[in-house]
Design a protein around this motif. Sequence first.
Motif, short mmCIF file in Angstrom:
data_model
loop_
_atom_site.label_atom_id
_atom_site.label_comp_id
_atom_site.label_asym_id
_atom_site.label_seq_id
_atom_site.Cartn_x
_atom_site.Cartn_y
_atom_site.Cartn_z
N GLY A 71 0.81 -1.21 0.00
CA GLY A 71 0.00 0.00 0.00
C GLY A 71 0.85 1.25 0.00
N THR A 72 0.18 2.40 0.08
CA THR A 72 0.89 3.67 0.25
C THR A 72 1.46 3.70 1.67
OG1 THR A 72 -1.04 4.85 1.11
CG2 THR A 72 -0.76 4.79 -1.29
N LEU A 73 2.32 4.68 1.94
CA LEU A 73 2.91 4.79 3.26
C LEU A 73 1.83 4.94 4.33
CD1 LEU A 73 5.42 4.99 5.03
CD2 LEU A 73 5.49 7.44 4.55
N ASP A 74 0.85 5.80 4.09
CA ASP A 74 -0.23 6.00 5.06
C ASP A 74 -1.03 4.72 5.27
OD1 ASP A 74 0.48 8.61 5.53
OD2 ASP A 74 -1.00 9.45 4.15
N GLU A 75 -1.30 3.99 4.19
CA GLU A 75 -2.05 2.74 4.31
C GLU A 75 -1.27 1.70 5.10
OE1 GLU A 75 -4.55 3.05 0.09
OE2 GLU A 75 -2.65 1.97 0.18
N LEU A 76 0.03 1.65 4.90
CA LEU A 76 0.85 0.69 5.63
C LEU A 76 0.90 1.03 7.13
CD1 LEU A 76 3.82 0.17 3.16
CD2 LEU A 76 1.97 -1.42 3.64
N PRO A 128 1.63 19.56 32.55
CA PRO A 128 1.85 20.52 31.46
C PRO A 128 2.10 19.80 30.14
CG PRO A 128 3.84 20.32 32.78
CD PRO A 128 2.79 19.50 33.48
N ASP A 129 1.71 20.42 29.03
CA ASP A 129 1.87 19.79 27.72
C ASP A 129 3.33 19.45 27.42
OD1 ASP A 129 -0.82 19.95 27.34
OD2 ASP A 129 -0.76 21.69 25.99
N ARG A 130 4.26 20.28 27.91
CA ARG A 130 5.67 20.07 27.59
C ARG A 130 6.23 18.80 28.23
NH1 ARG A 130 5.52 24.33 31.18
NH2 ARG A 130 6.57 23.99 33.19
N ALA A 131 5.47 18.19 29.13
CA ALA A 131 5.94 16.96 29.78
C ALA A 131 5.82 15.75 28.87
CB ALA A 131 5.14 16.72 31.06
N PHE A 132 5.11 15.90 27.73
CA PHE A 132 4.80 14.75 26.88
C PHE A 132 5.60 14.79 25.57
CE2 PHE A 132 1.25 15.37 29.67
CZ PHE A 132 0.91 14.09 30.05
N THR A 133 5.94 13.60 25.10
CA THR A 133 6.59 13.43 23.80
C THR A 133 5.69 12.56 22.94
OG1 THR A 133 8.80 13.59 24.76
CG2 THR A 133 8.62 12.59 22.58
N LEU A 134 5.37 13.04 21.75
CA LEU A 134 4.49 12.31 20.85
C LEU A 134 5.33 11.64 19.77
CD1 LEU A 134 1.63 11.62 19.80
CD2 LEU A 134 1.73 13.75 18.47
N LYS A 135 5.18 10.35 19.63
CA LYS A 135 5.89 9.60 18.60
C LYS A 135 4.89 9.01 17.63
CE LYS A 135 8.78 5.59 17.66
NZ LYS A 135 9.27 4.29 18.17
N ARG A 136 5.01 9.39 16.38
CA ARG A 136 4.14 8.82 15.36
C ARG A 136 4.81 7.57 14.78
NH1 ARG A 136 0.05 12.19 14.28
NH2 ARG A 136 0.25 14.37 14.87
N PRO A 137 4.04 6.60 14.31
CA PRO A 137 4.62 5.38 13.77
C PRO A 137 5.40 5.66 12.49
CG PRO A 137 2.27 5.45 13.32
CD PRO A 137 2.57 6.61 14.23
N THR A 138 6.42 4.86 12.27
CA THR A 138 7.25 5.01 11.08
C THR A 138 7.22 3.72 10.27
OG1 THR A 138 9.25 4.16 12.16
CG2 THR A 138 8.79 6.55 12.37
N LEU A 139 7.75 3.81 9.06
CA LEU A 139 7.85 2.61 8.23
C LEU A 139 8.75 1.57 8.89
CD1 LEU A 139 7.02 1.34 5.55
CD2 LEU A 139 8.98 2.45 4.48
N GLU A 140 9.76 2.02 9.61
CA GLU A 140 10.65 1.08 10.30
C GLU A 140 9.89 0.31 11.37
OE1 GLU A 140 14.96 0.93 12.61
OE2 GLU A 140 14.16 2.85 11.89
N ASP A 141 8.98 0.99 12.08
CA ASP A 141 8.16 0.30 13.09
C ASP A 141 7.37 -0.84 12.45
OD1 ASP A 141 8.96 2.01 15.15
OD2 ASP A 141 7.39 3.45 14.67
N LEU A 142 6.75 -0.56 11.31
CA LEU A 142 5.95 -1.58 10.64
C LEU A 142 6.85 -2.69 10.10
CD1 LEU A 142 3.24 -2.61 9.57
CD2 LEU A 142 3.65 -1.28 7.49
#
Length: 305
Positions: A214-219, A280-294
Motif C-alpha cells: 500500500g501507500t505509506l499511510d495505508e501501511l 503541562p503539555d511540555r511533559a509529553f513526547t508524541l511519537k508517530r509510527p514510522t515505516l521502520e516500526d511496521l
Amino acid sequence: MLQLDHLTQRYGALTALNDVSLTIGRGEFFGLLGPNGAGKSTLMSLVAGLREPAAGTLRLDGVALAGRPAEVVRAIGFVPQSVALYEDLTADENLGLYGRLYGLAGRKLAARIDACLDAVQLTDRRRHAVKTYSGGMQRRLNLAASLLHEPKLLLCDEPTVGVDPQSRNAIFDLLERLNRDGLTVIYSTHYMEEATRLCSRIGIIDHGRILALGTLDELLAQLPAAEVVSFARNGAPAPALAALARFGTLRERDERCEVLLAPGVRLADFFAATQAAGWPDRAFTLKRPTLEDLFLHLTGKTLRE
C-alpha cells in the motif's frame, strides 16, 4: 504496466519466492522493501529475464514475458545490485557497448550517451577508465547504462549500496525526475528512508511473500497503535495514571510511561485530560509510527545473514 501472477521460484530446497502476485501501475514508483534474503533480487531477476520462474506468469504492457520478445527486452532497463561495468574501459566505451547491444548506433547512440552522462553528472569523466571512479561514480554510470535505450520500466535492485551521500542524493533526484516524466520504477531496498522518500507505493517482502502492500499511510494504518505518547512519571499517583488508560494501553517503564493510543482517539481529548490532571503539555513526547516500526513488526528484530 507489469502484472505478476502467482510467481514462485526455488533454488533447490529453498523457496525464494512463494506464490507472489503483484500489479504495478503505469507511472508508479514502487518500492520493494525487505531484509537481506527476503526475495527482492530474485523477483527483480525474474522481471529482468535473467531467470525463468518455476511457476507463474509475467506480463509487461499486456505482453507475456515468456520467450522475451524483442519489444519487451527493449522496454526494460535494469540496474543490478552488483556494478555491471568493464573497469578497464572508459565511461564512453562502456555506454557505447551497452548502447549497441540495444540496437543504437551513429548519431542516436552518441546523443543518448551525451544525455545519460549529463544526467548522472559524469560528462567531465567520460574518457577516464571506470577503475579510477569512486564507488558512487560507478553506481551512477551503472544507472546511466540502464537508461540508454529509454525504457518504459526501470528496475533498480538496491542501487545505492556502498554509495556516498552526495551520489545517493544525485541518484534519488534523477530517479524522481524520470518518474515525474512518466518512467515506471521498481526500486528494491532495505533502507526505510529510501522507500519513504521515493516510493508512491510500497510492498514489504520477507521469506518470499508479500506481507503488506500500500501507500505509506495505508501501511502505517496497519500498526496496532497509531501514536505513542510518552512522559516522565515523576511520582504521578496511580489514579492519575489510570485515568490515561482509557485512551489506550498504558505501559510503565522505569521512570517513564507510555500510552499507546487506541484507534480513533483524538489528541485534543487526551491532552485535555492531562491538563485537567495538572500535567503541562511540555511533559509529553508524541511519537508517530514510522515505516521502520511496521517493517520490524512484520519481519521481526532477529538478525539474519
